[in-house]
Design a protein around this motif. Structure first.
Motif, short mmCIF file in Angstrom:
data_model
loop_
_atom_site.label_atom_id
_atom_site.label_comp_id
_atom_site.label_asym_id
_atom_site.label_seq_id
_atom_site.Cartn_x
_atom_site.Cartn_y
_atom_site.Cartn_z
N ARG A 34 0.80 -1.23 0.00
CA ARG A 34 0.00 0.00 0.00
C ARG A 34 0.84 1.28 0.00
NH1 ARG A 34 -3.06 -3.17 3.61
NH2 ARG A 34 -2.14 -2.12 5.39
N VAL A 35 2.18 1.16 0.09
CA VAL A 35 2.98 2.40 0.13
C VAL A 35 2.88 3.12 -1.22
CG1 VAL A 35 4.63 1.58 1.86
CG2 VAL A 35 5.17 1.33 -0.56
N SER A 36 2.96 4.44 -1.16
CA SER A 36 2.78 5.18 -2.42
C SER A 36 4.07 5.21 -3.23
CB SER A 36 2.28 6.59 -2.12
OG SER A 36 3.15 7.17 -1.17
N SER A 37 5.21 5.12 -2.54
CA SER A 37 6.47 5.17 -3.29
C SER A 37 7.43 4.09 -2.78
CB SER A 37 7.07 6.56 -3.11
OG SER A 37 8.42 6.55 -3.49
N VAL A 38 7.92 3.27 -3.70
CA VAL A 38 8.85 2.21 -3.31
C VAL A 38 10.28 2.78 -3.29
CG1 VAL A 38 9.72 -0.11 -3.82
CG2 VAL A 38 7.36 0.47 -4.34
N ASP A 39 10.63 3.37 -2.18
CA ASP A 39 11.98 3.92 -2.07
C ASP A 39 12.76 3.13 -1.02
OD1 ASP A 39 10.71 4.66 0.22
OD2 ASP A 39 10.59 6.79 -0.27
N GLN A 40 13.98 3.57 -0.77
CA GLN A 40 14.84 2.87 0.19
C GLN A 40 14.17 2.77 1.56
OE1 GLN A 40 17.69 1.57 -1.06
NE2 GLN A 40 17.70 0.44 0.86
N GLU A 41 13.49 3.83 1.94
CA GLU A 41 12.84 3.87 3.25
C GLU A 41 11.76 2.79 3.36
OE1 GLU A 41 10.36 7.09 5.88
OE2 GLU A 41 11.49 7.84 4.16
N ALA A 42 10.96 2.66 2.30
CA ALA A 42 9.89 1.65 2.30
C ALA A 42 10.48 0.25 2.34
CB ALA A 42 9.01 1.83 1.07
N LEU A 43 11.55 0.03 1.56
CA LEU A 43 12.19 -1.30 1.54
C LEU A 43 12.80 -1.62 2.90
CD1 LEU A 43 13.14 -3.83 0.03
CD2 LEU A 43 15.16 -2.55 -0.71
N ASP A 44 13.47 -0.63 3.50
CA ASP A 44 14.08 -0.85 4.82
C ASP A 44 13.02 -1.16 5.88
OD1 ASP A 44 16.61 -0.57 3.92
OD2 ASP A 44 16.83 1.55 4.49
N ALA A 45 11.90 -0.44 5.81
CA ALA A 45 10.83 -0.66 6.79
C ALA A 45 10.27 -2.08 6.64
CB ALA A 45 9.72 0.37 6.60
N LEU A 46 10.10 -2.50 5.40
CA LEU A 46 9.57 -3.85 5.14
C LEU A 46 10.56 -4.90 5.64
CD1 LEU A 46 7.71 -5.95 3.74
CD2 LEU A 46 8.95 -5.51 1.63
N LEU A 47 11.83 -4.73 5.29
CA LEU A 47 12.85 -5.71 5.71
C LEU A 47 12.98 -5.77 7.22
CD1 LEU A 47 15.61 -5.29 3.00
CD2 LEU A 47 14.33 -7.36 3.54
N LYS A 48 12.82 -4.62 7.86
CA LYS A 48 12.93 -4.58 9.32
C LYS A 48 11.85 -5.46 9.94
CE LYS A 48 13.20 -1.36 13.10
NZ LYS A 48 12.67 -0.12 13.59
N GLU A 49 10.63 -5.33 9.42
CA GLU A 49 9.52 -6.13 9.98
C GLU A 49 9.68 -7.61 9.68
OE1 GLU A 49 5.61 -5.10 10.12
OE2 GLU A 49 5.92 -2.93 10.08
N ILE A 50 10.09 -7.91 8.45
CA ILE A 50 10.27 -9.32 8.05
C ILE A 50 11.35 -9.95 8.94
CG2 ILE A 50 11.10 -10.84 6.17
CD1 ILE A 50 8.68 -9.72 4.99
#
Ligand code: GDP
Length: 301
Positions: A19-35
């Motif tokens: 659902r994120v509006s922009s797939v940037d480094q921040e979004a990827l890092d946030a996803l990886l952190k949770e995973i």
């Protein structure tokens, strides 16, 4: 965290990401952190988790560098989601094909593992599994250490209508294993499962005994039976067994309980050995065939 919770957490992290509006480094890092946090909570080894994080990052970067996203946000999300899925599969897939029993040949399968891990139960479950598929199957009880081991085999094999061999008087497990396997080979059984003694600790006698039984019956496949509830200890335990028993497959038991399951997953990576079945209950039919991709797909819901 039990496996179902891990699935829910991974799923929730991925759907939040979708659902994120922009797939940037921040979004990827946030996803990886949770995973990664979810995997660690499930007892997956820290080195494996860190390697997953690096590999996903590298894969995503490589794909973006080649312009695979075609400048589209949706494509970028697909690239990230696929990299994560592939690396989760990689966690449970050592890339080694397990032995496949064939009909008209006496396939000898030897089960090893610590006492209480579910070895005897699993041997009967395995015999039932192969019997249902047209393999004439039987069990040899080579556990002379634990009083009552042969009775347990006798009872469960009788219940399962599977042939069995053992002795109340013979004290040498190597001799029993050899006698049983020879007898069943003569009787043209297709799958001969040898149940060995467990012991509580990884004692050197246990390992010596396993080596001797292995030399006597020359198994086509040795299976390590691993209790899912042992968590992080799975890695050390499986390494210790690998050094002496050199198993070619793993069966993880008690996946139906409160086990986290991540430790067992780490055992796959530590020993580069495939999981072939999961024990999912105390009943004879509670044995699920394991395959990496379907397992991860199901985990993610
Ligand atoms: P062994 O000492 O390794 O031969 O272990 P057993 O086969 O005697 O099993 C120990 C206990 O674990 C028994 O109470 C079994 O019923 C139980 N058990 C084995 N496999 C499973 C499983 O997949 N799920 C559950 N819930 N219990 C299991």
């Amino acid at each position: 965290m039990v496996l179902a919770d891990l699935g829910r957490k991974l799923n929730s992290a991925l759907s939040q990401f979708s659902r994120v509006s922009s797939v940037d480094q921040e979004a990827l890092d946030a996803l990886l952190k949770e995973i990664c946090a979810a995997l660690l909570e499930s007892d997956v080894n820290v080195k494996l988790v860190s390697s997953l994080r690096q590999k996903v990052k590298a894969k995503v970067k490589a794909a973006l560098d080649t312009g695979a996203d075609k400048g589209r946000e949706g494509q970028r999300k697909n690239i990230v989601q696929k990299a994560i899925f592939d690396e989760l599969v990689h966690l449970v897939d050592p890339g080694v094909e397990p032995y496949k029993p064939r009909k008209g040949y006496p396939n000898v399968i030897m089960a090893v593992g610590l006492q209480g891990n579910g070895k005897t139960t699993t041997c009967t479950k395995l015999a039932v599994h192969y019997q249902k598929r047209g393999f004439k199957s039987c069990i040899v009880c080579a556990d002379t250490f634990r009083a009552g081991a042969f009775d347990q085999t006798r009872q469960s094999a009788t219940k399962a209508k599977v042939a069995y061999f053992g002795s109340y008087t013979e004290t040498d497990p190597v001799s029993i294993a050899a006698q049983g396997v020879e007898k069943f080979k003569k009787e043209r059984f297709d799958v001969i499962i040898v149940d060995t003694s467990g012991r509580h600790k990884q004692e050197s006698e246990l390992f010596q005994e396993m080596v001797q039984i292995s030399e006597a019956v020359k198994p086509d496949m040795t299976v390590l039976v691993l209790d899912a509830s042992i968590g992080q200890a799975a890695e050390a335990q499986s390494r210790a067994f690998k050094d002496s028993a050199d198993f070619g497959a793993i069966i993880v038991t008690k996946m139906d309980g409160h086990a986290k399951g991540g430790g067992a997953i780490s055992a796959v990576a530590a020993t580069k050995t495939p999981i072939i079945f999961l024990g999912v209950g105390e009943h004879l039919a509670d044995l699920d065939k394991f395959a990496p991709q379907p397992f991860i797909s199901k985990l993610l819901g």
